[in-house]
Motif scaffolding. Structure first.
Motif, short mmCIF file in Angstrom:
data_model
loop_
_atom_site.label_atom_id
_atom_site.label_comp_id
_atom_site.label_asym_id
_atom_site.label_seq_id
_atom_site.Cartn_x
_atom_site.Cartn_y
_atom_site.Cartn_z
N VAL A 170 -0.38 0.26 -7.88
CA VAL A 170 -0.90 1.63 -7.85
C VAL A 170 -2.19 1.72 -8.67
O VAL A 170 -3.15 2.40 -8.26
CB VAL A 170 0.15 2.61 -8.39
N ILE A 171 -2.24 1.04 -9.81
CA ILE A 171 -3.45 1.04 -10.63
C ILE A 171 -4.63 0.45 -9.86
O ILE A 171 -5.73 1.01 -9.84
CB ILE A 171 -3.21 0.28 -11.95
N ALA A 172 -4.39 -0.69 -9.20
CA ALA A 172 -5.45 -1.31 -8.41
C ALA A 172 -5.92 -0.39 -7.29
O ALA A 172 -7.12 -0.25 -7.02
CB ALA A 172 -4.95 -2.63 -7.84
N ASP A 173 -4.98 0.27 -6.64
CA ASP A 173 -5.30 1.18 -5.55
C ASP A 173 -6.12 2.37 -6.06
O ASP A 173 -7.07 2.80 -5.41
CB ASP A 173 -4.01 1.67 -4.90
N ALA A 174 -5.76 2.88 -7.23
CA ALA A 174 -6.49 4.02 -7.81
C ALA A 174 -7.91 3.63 -8.21
O ALA A 174 -8.86 4.40 -8.01
CB ALA A 174 -5.73 4.55 -9.03
N ILE A 175 -8.06 2.43 -8.75
CA ILE A 175 -9.39 1.95 -9.11
C ILE A 175 -10.25 1.81 -7.86
O ILE A 175 -11.43 2.21 -7.84
CB ILE A 175 -9.30 0.61 -9.86
N GLY A 176 -9.67 1.25 -6.80
CA GLY A 176 -10.40 1.11 -5.55
C GLY A 176 -10.83 2.45 -4.99
O GLY A 176 -11.96 2.61 -4.51
#
Length: 210
Positions: free
Chosen positions: A100-106
């Protein structure tokens, strides 16, 4: 309004980081669906490049950003070759939180890259903000469609696109202040990322979705 030309090298950095986290999301989802290496590469590719491709088509920009920078596509290809044999091991250490963190950063990085590119093409402000949203979410939409799922942005009630929309307007608004364009880009991307994570953490939803 203070108009500062987009810092090309900064946008390039933002695009590369966004592409990497987008591809990561694609790798994980493809392996969840037990796809082979062709499937893994395809899903990672469309997740990483889908939003930017649609943005470039709508802005009539040629060549497309990943065609002009073939190293982006080569990077995804090499990462797919590495990721497939490692994914079984990585799956044991990857938590939902990390994904989820990676997706939010993207989402944050893609959105600010999109709105800044639209402004560089002299689009009206509202259209520029929508281009940012499209760049931020459309790769994930294509990923979910290819993986035979209703796109997450359309079904779980969480304000995914809304986070990107307000972050794009934050970037536009900061251009009326004395802050640098670099700061406006990073601050807006961080705002989108943090708000997206807050909505996930507290399970905030829009409407009466259950």
């Amino acid at each position: 309004m203070k108009h500062v030309p987009v810092h090309v090298s900064l946008i390039t950095i933002i695009e590369i980081v966004a592409i990497l986290v987008g591809a990561f999301s694609g790798f994980v989802e493809a392996r969840r669906k037990r796809m082979d290496i062709v499937g893994v590469f395809t899903v990672a590719f469309i997740t990483a490049f889908g939003g930017g491709t649609l943005r470039d088509i709508l802005l009539d920009r040629r060549p497309l950003f990943w065609v002009m920078h073939q190293e982006y596509a080569i990077l995804i290809f090499v990462l797919a070759l590495i990721a497939v044999p490692l994914m079984r091991t990585l799956r044991q250490i990857l938590s939902e939180r990390l994904i989820v963190i990676a997706d939010a950063i993207g989402l944050g990085l893609f959105a600010v890259a999109g709105v800044s590119q639209a402004q560089a093409a002299h689009m009206p402000l509202f259209i520029a903000s929508m281009m940012g949203v499209i760049t931020g979410i459309f790769g994930g939409v294509l990923r979910d469609i290819v993986c035979n799922e209703v796109p997450m942005v359309f079904r779980d009630g969480k304000p995914y696109a809304i986070c990107a929309f307000f972050g794009c307007w934050m970037y536009i608004g900061l251009q009326y202040t004395d802050v640098s364009d670099d700061f406006a880009l990073w601050a807006s991307a961080a705002f989108i990322t943090v708000v997206r994570l807050v909505t996930w953490k507290f399970d905030l939803r829009i409407g009466n979705h259950r």
